[in-house]
Design a protein around this motif. Structure first.
Motif, mmCIF file in Angstrom:
data_model
loop_
_atom_site.group_PDB
_atom_site.id
_atom_site.type_symbol
_atom_site.label_atom_id
_atom_site.label_comp_id
_atom_site.label_asym_id
_atom_site.label_seq_id
_atom_site.Cartn_x
_atom_site.Cartn_y
_atom_site.Cartn_z
ATOM 1 N N PHE A 125 -11.941 6.466 13.327
ATOM 2 C CA PHE A 125 -12.521 7.684 12.775
ATOM 3 C C PHE A 125 -13.175 8.570 13.831
ATOM 4 C CE2 PHE A 125 -12.333 4.949 9.055
ATOM 5 C CZ PHE A 125 -11.976 5.810 8.030
ATOM 6 N N PHE A 126 -13.900 7.953 14.768
ATOM 7 C CA PHE A 126 -14.652 8.707 15.770
ATOM 8 C C PHE A 126 -14.531 8.049 17.134
ATOM 9 C CE2 PHE A 126 -16.826 9.961 11.875
ATOM 10 C CZ PHE A 126 -17.043 11.317 12.068
ATOM 11 N N GLU A 127 -14.605 8.867 18.177
ATOM 12 C CA GLU A 127 -14.701 8.307 19.515
ATOM 13 C C GLU A 127 -16.122 7.806 19.743
ATOM 14 O OE1 GLU A 127 -12.663 10.685 22.471
ATOM 15 O OE2 GLU A 127 -10.811 10.039 21.470
ATOM 16 N N ASN A 128 -16.340 7.151 20.878
ATOM 17 C CA ASN A 128 -17.609 6.450 21.079
ATOM 18 C C ASN A 128 -18.821 7.353 21.255
ATOM 19 O OD1 ASN A 128 -16.127 4.118 20.866
ATOM 20 N ND2 ASN A 128 -16.707 3.286 22.864
ATOM 21 N N ASP A 129 -18.600 8.654 21.367
ATOM 22 C CA ASP A 129 -19.746 9.561 21.369
ATOM 23 C C ASP A 129 -20.271 9.789 19.948
ATOM 24 O OD1 ASP A 129 -17.775 11.174 20.275
ATOM 25 O OD2 ASP A 129 -17.839 12.690 21.866
ATOM 26 N N HIS A 130 -19.559 9.241 18.950
ATOM 27 C CA HIS A 130 -19.939 9.338 17.528
ATOM 28 C C HIS A 130 -19.960 10.781 17.034
ATOM 29 C CE1 HIS A 130 -20.829 5.113 17.828
ATOM 30 N NE2 HIS A 130 -21.716 5.340 18.765
ATOM 31 N N LYS A 131 -19.335 11.675 17.790
ATOM 32 C CA LYS A 131 -19.268 13.083 17.399
ATOM 33 C C LYS A 131 -17.831 13.587 17.302
ATOM 34 C CE LYS A 131 -21.840 14.420 20.833
ATOM 35 N NZ LYS A 131 -22.622 15.257 21.779
ATOM 36 N N ILE B 110 -2.814 7.436 14.403
ATOM 37 C CA ILE B 110 -4.013 8.059 14.964
ATOM 38 C C ILE B 110 -4.184 7.561 16.396
ATOM 39 C CG2 ILE B 110 -6.521 8.309 14.771
ATOM 40 C CD1 ILE B 110 -5.027 9.642 12.489
ATOM 41 N N ARG B 111 -3.916 8.424 17.355
ATOM 42 C CA ARG B 111 -4.122 8.054 18.762
ATOM 43 C C ARG B 111 -5.562 8.364 19.145
ATOM 44 N NH1 ARG B 111 1.624 9.964 21.578
ATOM 45 N NH2 ARG B 111 2.669 7.951 21.209
ATOM 46 N N LYS B 112 -6.194 7.401 19.817
ATOM 47 C CA LYS B 112 -7.613 7.525 20.138
ATOM 48 C C LYS B 112 -7.860 7.105 21.576
ATOM 49 C CE LYS B 112 -8.525 2.982 18.004
ATOM 50 N NZ LYS B 112 -9.175 2.259 19.099
ATOM 51 N N PHE C 228 0.829 -1.208 0.000
ATOM 52 C CA PHE C 228 0.000 0.000 0.000
ATOM 53 C C PHE C 228 0.862 1.256 0.000
ATOM 54 C CE2 PHE C 228 -3.144 -3.037 1.248
ATOM 55 C CZ PHE C 228 -4.367 -2.492 0.894
ATOM 56 N N LYS C 229 0.462 2.211 -0.825
ATOM 57 C CA LYS C 229 1.108 3.516 -0.799
ATOM 58 C C LYS C 229 0.770 4.259 0.490
ATOM 59 C CE LYS C 229 1.098 8.015 -3.131
ATOM 60 N NZ LYS C 229 0.503 8.826 -4.222
ATOM 61 N N THR C 230 -0.485 4.139 0.929
ATOM 62 C CA THR C 230 -0.951 4.850 2.121
ATOM 63 C C THR C 230 -1.287 3.866 3.231
ATOM 64 O OG1 THR C 230 -1.863 6.673 0.820
ATOM 65 C CG2 THR C 230 -2.689 6.412 3.055
ATOM 66 N N VAL C 231 -0.594 3.987 4.356
ATOM 67 C CA VAL C 231 -0.834 3.157 5.542
ATOM 68 C C VAL C 231 -1.061 4.093 6.724
ATOM 69 C CG1 VAL C 231 0.123 1.426 7.111
ATOM 70 C CG2 VAL C 231 0.646 1.296 4.660
ATOM 71 N N VAL C 232 -2.102 3.809 7.490
ATOM 72 C CA VAL C 232 -2.383 4.538 8.727
ATOM 73 C C VAL C 232 -2.510 3.511 9.848
ATOM 74 C CG1 VAL C 232 -4.020 6.021 9.939
ATOM 75 C CG2 VAL C 232 -3.551 6.415 7.518
ATOM 76 N N VAL C 233 -1.958 3.825 10.985
ATOM 77 C CA VAL C 233 -2.016 2.927 12.148
ATOM 78 C C VAL C 233 -2.733 3.651 13.283
ATOM 79 C CG1 VAL C 233 -0.680 1.569 13.806
ATOM 80 C CG2 VAL C 233 0.154 1.835 11.465
ATOM 81 N N GLY D 92 -9.955 12.990 12.944
ATOM 82 C CA GLY D 92 -9.334 13.646 11.802
ATOM 83 C C GLY D 92 -8.929 12.695 10.692
ATOM 84 N N LEU D 93 -9.202 11.395 10.867
ATOM 85 C CA LEU D 93 -8.754 10.412 9.887
ATOM 86 C C LEU D 93 -9.434 10.600 8.531
ATOM 87 C CD1 LEU D 93 -7.154 7.955 9.038
ATOM 88 C CD2 LEU D 93 -8.870 6.501 10.168
ATOM 89 N N SER D 94 -10.716 10.943 8.522
ATOM 90 C CA SER D 94 -11.416 11.116 7.242
ATOM 91 C C SER D 94 -10.745 12.176 6.385
ATOM 92 C CB SER D 94 -12.881 11.502 7.474
ATOM 93 O OG SER D 94 -13.592 10.455 8.073
ATOM 94 N N GLY D 95 -10.465 13.317 6.964
ATOM 95 C CA GLY D 95 -9.827 14.390 6.217
ATOM 96 C C GLY D 95 -8.437 14.010 5.747
ATOM 97 N N LEU D 96 -7.709 13.309 6.588
ATOM 98 C CA LEU D 96 -6.370 12.857 6.208
ATOM 99 C C LEU D 96 -6.434 11.946 4.989
ATOM 100 C CD1 LEU D 96 -3.304 12.439 6.797
ATOM 101 C CD2 LEU D 96 -3.991 10.503 8.218
ATOM 102 N N LEU D 97 -7.337 10.965 5.031
ATOM 103 C CA LEU D 97 -7.437 10.020 3.920
ATOM 104 C C LEU D 97 -7.870 10.710 2.632
ATOM 105 C CD1 LEU D 97 -9.059 6.966 5.737
ATOM 106 C CD2 LEU D 97 -6.701 7.157 4.921
ATOM 107 N N ARG D 98 -8.817 11.616 2.729
ATOM 108 C CA ARG D 98 -9.247 12.338 1.536
ATOM 109 C C ARG D 98 -8.102 13.176 0.971
ATOM 110 N NH1 ARG D 98 -14.112 13.140 4.732
ATOM 111 N NH2 ARG D 98 -15.706 11.687 3.969
ATOM 112 N N GLY D 99 -7.361 13.791 1.862
ATOM 113 C CA GLY D 99 -6.225 14.589 1.419
ATOM 114 C C GLY D 99 -5.158 13.768 0.721
ATOM 115 N N LEU D 100 -5.079 12.497 1.077
ATOM 116 C CA LEU D 100 -4.120 11.590 0.456
ATOM 117 C C LEU D 100 -4.689 10.898 -0.773
ATOM 118 C CD1 LEU D 100 -2.609 10.022 3.711
ATOM 119 C CD2 LEU D 100 -1.481 11.621 2.161
ATOM 120 N N GLY D 101 -5.937 11.216 -1.103
ATOM 121 C CA GLY D 101 -6.542 10.672 -2.312
ATOM 122 C C GLY D 101 -7.181 9.310 -2.171
#
Length: 208
Positions: free
Chosen positions: A130-136, A116-118, A48-53, A140-149
């Motif tokens: 992507f989200f903590e358990n309050d679902h709110k 991504i520390r959670k 994979f070109k893009t890996v997130v842990v 920031g993972l969504s924006g990061l992934l979109r920014g990476l295409g």
């Protein structure tokens, strides 16, 4: 065994969920067979070109620790402000060896574009990357992934029936196609693993 890797493109990202010592044999919240998947995760990550842990990163006063509720036992459920919350043994406490990544997954971690520390907020547990358990509260993972295409995410790691499940579900809700690599994850229990499979079917999460 990993023939799907032939179809991976630059629009795909790999999310490695919580490959930490406390979720492997000998850890505070060990998942049976957890350590055994680490070499496979390295093999997958190399394609994979893009890996997130993601990394569970709790304070000692985390609301989901049974030790912080008088008379409560691990693996029982309580109601908190954001809804039902499972209670766990103390695990992945910030700065502890249990919170460290398993040594055998180091090659995959080194490839990570981000960690991504959670779960750092003591008042809210966090399963999804992507989200903590309050679902709110977003990581920031969504924006990061979109920014990476990225348009499609592949998910592996620990544990299948909790953090992997919620990460895959939120990926779909955030507009990504989601694939769970089942041979590179392990579950805590069969009943919750089946609930994850049912949820994946309803949401269109692909299981490999």
């Amino acid at each position: 065994m990993l023939t799907f890797l032939q179809d991976v493109t630059e629009r795909d990202a790999l999310i490695v969920v919580d490959p930490q010592n406390d979720f492997c044999e000998g850890g505070a919240l060990a998942v049976q067979g957890g350590a055994s998947i680490m070499p496979l995760i390295n093999e997958i990550a190399a394609r994979f070109k893009t890996v997130v842990v993601s990394q569970d990163w709790h304070t000692p006063d985390q609301i989901s620790f049974a030790s912080n509720h008088e008379g409560a036992a691990p693996f029982t459920q309580i109601e908190v402000e954001y809804g039902p919350q499972m209670l766990w043994p103390d695990h992945c406490v910030q700065g502890s060896s249990g919170a460290d990544f398993h040594a055998d997954v180091a090659p995959a971690v080194q490839r990570a574009a981000a960690i991504i520390r959670k779960g750092a907020n003591p008042a809210v547990d966090s399963y999804s990357a992507f989200f903590e358990n309050d679902h709110k509260t977003s990581t920031g993972l969504s924006g990061l992934l979109r920014g990476l295409g990225a348009e499609r995410v592949f998910v592996c790691g620990l544990a299948y029936d909790y953090c992997v499940r919620f990460t895959a579900e939120d990926a779909v809700r955030e507009g990504f196609a989601a694939v769970v690599i089942e041979e590179a994850t392990r579950a805590i229990a069969e009943d919750t693993a089946q609930a994850a499979r049912d949820s994946f079917a309803a949401l269109g999460v692909v299981r490999l």
